[in-house]
Design a protein around this motif. Structure first.
Motif, PDB file in Angstrom:
ATOM      1  N   ILE A 189     -11.280  17.997 -10.407  1.00  0.00           N
ATOM      2  CA  ILE A 189     -10.220  18.944 -10.727  1.00  0.00           C
ATOM      3  C   ILE A 189     -10.504  19.510 -12.107  1.00  0.00           C
ATOM      4  O   ILE A 189     -10.699  18.754 -13.070  1.00  0.00           O
ATOM      5  CB  ILE A 189      -8.840  18.262 -10.710  1.00  0.00           C
ATOM      6  CG1 ILE A 189      -8.569  17.677  -9.321  1.00  0.00           C
ATOM      7  CG2 ILE A 189      -7.752  19.242 -11.121  1.00  0.00           C
ATOM      8  CD1 ILE A 189      -7.324  16.831  -9.242  1.00  0.00           C
ATOM      9  N   PHE A 224     -10.864  24.097  -3.444  1.00  0.00           N
ATOM     10  CA  PHE A 224      -9.456  24.467  -3.311  1.00  0.00           C
ATOM     11  C   PHE A 224      -9.096  25.153  -4.618  1.00  0.00           C
ATOM     12  O   PHE A 224      -8.938  24.492  -5.640  1.00  0.00           O
ATOM     13  CB  PHE A 224      -8.581  23.242  -3.074  1.00  0.00           C
ATOM     14  CG  PHE A 224      -8.829  22.590  -1.752  1.00  0.00           C
ATOM     15  CD1 PHE A 224      -8.148  23.015  -0.623  1.00  0.00           C
ATOM     16  CD2 PHE A 224      -9.740  21.555  -1.635  1.00  0.00           C
ATOM     17  CE1 PHE A 224      -8.383  22.415   0.603  1.00  0.00           C
ATOM     18  CE2 PHE A 224      -9.979  20.951  -0.426  1.00  0.00           C
ATOM     19  CZ  PHE A 224      -9.298  21.376   0.706  1.00  0.00           C
ATOM     20  N   VAL A 225      -8.977  26.475  -4.599  1.00  0.00           N
ATOM     21  CA  VAL A 225      -8.731  27.242  -5.811  1.00  0.00           C
ATOM     22  C   VAL A 225      -7.242  27.457  -5.935  1.00  0.00           C
ATOM     23  O   VAL A 225      -6.562  27.898  -5.016  1.00  0.00           O
ATOM     24  CB  VAL A 225      -9.466  28.599  -5.779  1.00  0.00           C
ATOM     25  CG1 VAL A 225      -9.258  29.345  -7.079  1.00  0.00           C
ATOM     26  CG2 VAL A 225     -10.948  28.369  -5.521  1.00  0.00           C
ATOM     27  N   ARG A 226      -6.755  27.171  -7.111  1.00  0.00           N
ATOM     28  CA  ARG A 226      -5.324  27.247  -7.393  1.00  0.00           C
ATOM     29  C   ARG A 226      -5.059  28.266  -8.460  1.00  0.00           C
ATOM     30  O   ARG A 226      -5.763  28.404  -9.382  1.00  0.00           O
ATOM     31  CB  ARG A 226      -4.891  25.876  -7.851  1.00  0.00           C
ATOM     32  CG  ARG A 226      -3.484  25.644  -7.775  1.00  0.00           C
ATOM     33  CD  ARG A 226      -3.164  24.281  -8.283  1.00  0.00           C
ATOM     34  NE  ARG A 226      -1.840  24.434  -8.784  1.00  0.00           N
ATOM     35  CZ  ARG A 226      -0.824  23.760  -8.359  1.00  0.00           C
ATOM     36  NH1 ARG A 226      -1.006  22.803  -7.524  1.00  0.00           N
ATOM     37  NH2 ARG A 226       0.363  23.997  -8.774  1.00  0.00           N
ATOM     38  N   GLN A 246      -1.593  30.934   1.640  1.00  0.00           N
ATOM     39  CA  GLN A 246      -2.333  29.909   0.906  1.00  0.00           C
ATOM     40  C   GLN A 246      -1.978  29.944  -0.575  1.00  0.00           C
ATOM     41  O   GLN A 246      -1.775  28.911  -1.209  1.00  0.00           O
ATOM     42  CB  GLN A 246      -3.851  30.100   1.086  1.00  0.00           C
ATOM     43  CG  GLN A 246      -4.341  29.926   2.496  1.00  0.00           C
ATOM     44  CD  GLN A 246      -3.968  28.572   3.075  1.00  0.00           C
ATOM     45  OE1 GLN A 246      -4.152  27.542   2.467  1.00  0.00           O
ATOM     46  NE2 GLN A 246      -3.430  28.589   4.278  1.00  0.00           N
ATOM     47  N   GLN A 247      -1.875  31.144  -1.113  1.00  0.00           N
ATOM     48  CA  GLN A 247      -1.520  31.292  -2.526  1.00  0.00           C
ATOM     49  C   GLN A 247      -0.121  30.728  -2.784  1.00  0.00           C
ATOM     50  O   GLN A 247       0.096  30.027  -3.767  1.00  0.00           O
ATOM     51  CB  GLN A 247      -1.584  32.762  -2.905  1.00  0.00           C
ATOM     52  CG  GLN A 247      -1.306  33.032  -4.360  1.00  0.00           C
ATOM     53  CD  GLN A 247      -1.307  34.517  -4.666  1.00  0.00           C
ATOM     54  OE1 GLN A 247      -1.557  35.350  -3.806  1.00  0.00           O
ATOM     55  NE2 GLN A 247      -1.033  34.844  -5.903  1.00  0.00           N
ATOM     56  N   SER A 248       0.825  30.999  -1.891  1.00  0.00           N
ATOM     57  CA  SER A 248       2.192  30.504  -2.073  1.00  0.00           C
ATOM     58  C   SER A 248       2.260  28.985  -1.933  1.00  0.00           C
ATOM     59  O   SER A 248       3.142  28.341  -2.492  1.00  0.00           O
ATOM     60  CB  SER A 248       3.154  31.184  -1.108  1.00  0.00           C
ATOM     61  OG  SER A 248       2.893  30.779   0.215  1.00  0.00           O
ATOM     62  N   GLN A 249       1.316  28.391  -1.167  1.00  0.00           N
ATOM     63  CA  GLN A 249       1.275  26.941  -1.018  1.00  0.00           C
ATOM     64  C   GLN A 249       0.590  26.263  -2.204  1.00  0.00           C
ATOM     65  O   GLN A 249       0.591  25.041  -2.300  1.00  0.00           O
ATOM     66  CB  GLN A 249       0.555  26.559   0.284  1.00  0.00           C
ATOM     67  CG  GLN A 249       1.341  26.931   1.510  1.00  0.00           C
ATOM     68  CD  GLN A 249       0.596  26.618   2.795  1.00  0.00           C
ATOM     69  OE1 GLN A 249      -0.552  26.200   2.795  1.00  0.00           O
ATOM     70  NE2 GLN A 249       1.264  26.835   3.909  1.00  0.00           N
ATOM     71  N   GLY A 250      -0.013  27.061  -3.068  1.00  0.00           N
ATOM     72  CA  GLY A 250      -0.573  26.506  -4.291  1.00  0.00           C
ATOM     73  C   GLY A 250      -2.078  26.414  -4.349  1.00  0.00           C
ATOM     74  O   GLY A 250      -2.631  26.072  -5.378  1.00  0.00           O
ATOM     75  N   TYR A 251      -2.786  26.717  -3.265  1.00  0.00           N
ATOM     76  CA  TYR A 251      -4.244  26.673  -3.299  1.00  0.00           C
ATOM     77  C   TYR A 251      -4.826  27.563  -2.207  1.00  0.00           C
ATOM     78  O   TYR A 251      -4.179  27.849  -1.211  1.00  0.00           O
ATOM     79  CB  TYR A 251      -4.762  25.256  -3.123  1.00  0.00           C
ATOM     80  CG  TYR A 251      -4.477  24.673  -1.765  1.00  0.00           C
ATOM     81  CD1 TYR A 251      -5.386  24.826  -0.727  1.00  0.00           C
ATOM     82  CD2 TYR A 251      -3.295  23.990  -1.503  1.00  0.00           C
ATOM     83  CE1 TYR A 251      -5.130  24.314   0.536  1.00  0.00           C
ATOM     84  CE2 TYR A 251      -3.030  23.483  -0.244  1.00  0.00           C
ATOM     85  CZ  TYR A 251      -3.943  23.640   0.769  1.00  0.00           C
ATOM     86  OH  TYR A 251      -3.683  23.145   2.011  1.00  0.00           O
ATOM     87  N   ILE A 252      -6.071  27.987  -2.430  1.00  0.00           N
ATOM     88  CA  ILE A 252      -6.798  28.779  -1.445  1.00  0.00           C
ATOM     89  C   ILE A 252      -8.090  28.033  -1.138  1.00  0.00           C
ATOM     90  O   ILE A 252      -8.923  27.847  -2.019  1.00  0.00           O
ATOM     91  CB  ILE A 252      -7.085  30.193  -1.977  1.00  0.00           C
ATOM     92  CG1 ILE A 252      -5.768  30.868  -2.369  1.00  0.00           C
ATOM     93  CG2 ILE A 252      -7.845  31.018  -0.942  1.00  0.00           C
ATOM     94  CD1 ILE A 252      -5.922  32.135  -3.166  1.00  0.00           C
TER      95      ILE A 252
END
Length: 93
Positions: free
Chosen positions: A8, A91-93, A74-80
Motif C-alpha cells: 500500500i 487497486f488504485v484509490r 468502482q471509484q465510489s467504492q473507493g478503488y479501481i
C-alpha cells in the motif's frame, strides 16, 4: 505454490490521471517486457498473458452497464482494480 504480496502506497493522481493509468503503465513496462519475454518460452508467455498492452481494467461487460458506469461505481467504492501480467493486480484509490 504462490505468495500474495500486498503493498500500500500513496499517490498524487487525480481521476483524469487514473483514467489514463493503463497507458502510462504500459509505456513504463514496455522496455521491461522484452527482457521478461526473452527469459520465457512462447508457451509460458501465453500462460502469463504477456501482451503488448499488459495492464487492463478489471471490467467485464454486464448487461446494461457501460465502462463509464463501472468506472464510476468502482471509484465510489473507493478503488479501481487493474490486472497486469503474471498475476499482478493494482487497486488504485
Amino acid at each position: 505454490m504462490s505468495i500474495d504480496l500486498e503493498i500500500i502506497f500513496g499517490h498524487n493522481l487525480d481521476i483524469d490521471r487514473i483514467a489514463n493509468l493503463l497507458t502510462l503503465l504500459d509505456r513504463y513496462f514496455a522496455p521491461l517486457l522484452k527482457n521478461i519475454q526473452l527469459r520465457l518460452d512462447a508457451e509460458r508467455r501465453n500462460l502469463l498473458g504477456i501482451e503488448e498492452d499488459v495492464w487492463q481494467w478489471c471490467y467485464e461487460e454486464k448487461s446494461g452497464e457501460s465502462f463509464e458506469e463501472w468506472f464510476e461505481t468502482q471509484q465510489s467504492q473507493g478503488y479501481i482494480p487493474i490486472n497486469g501480467f503474471a498475476g499482478l493486480m493494482l487497486f488504485v484509490r
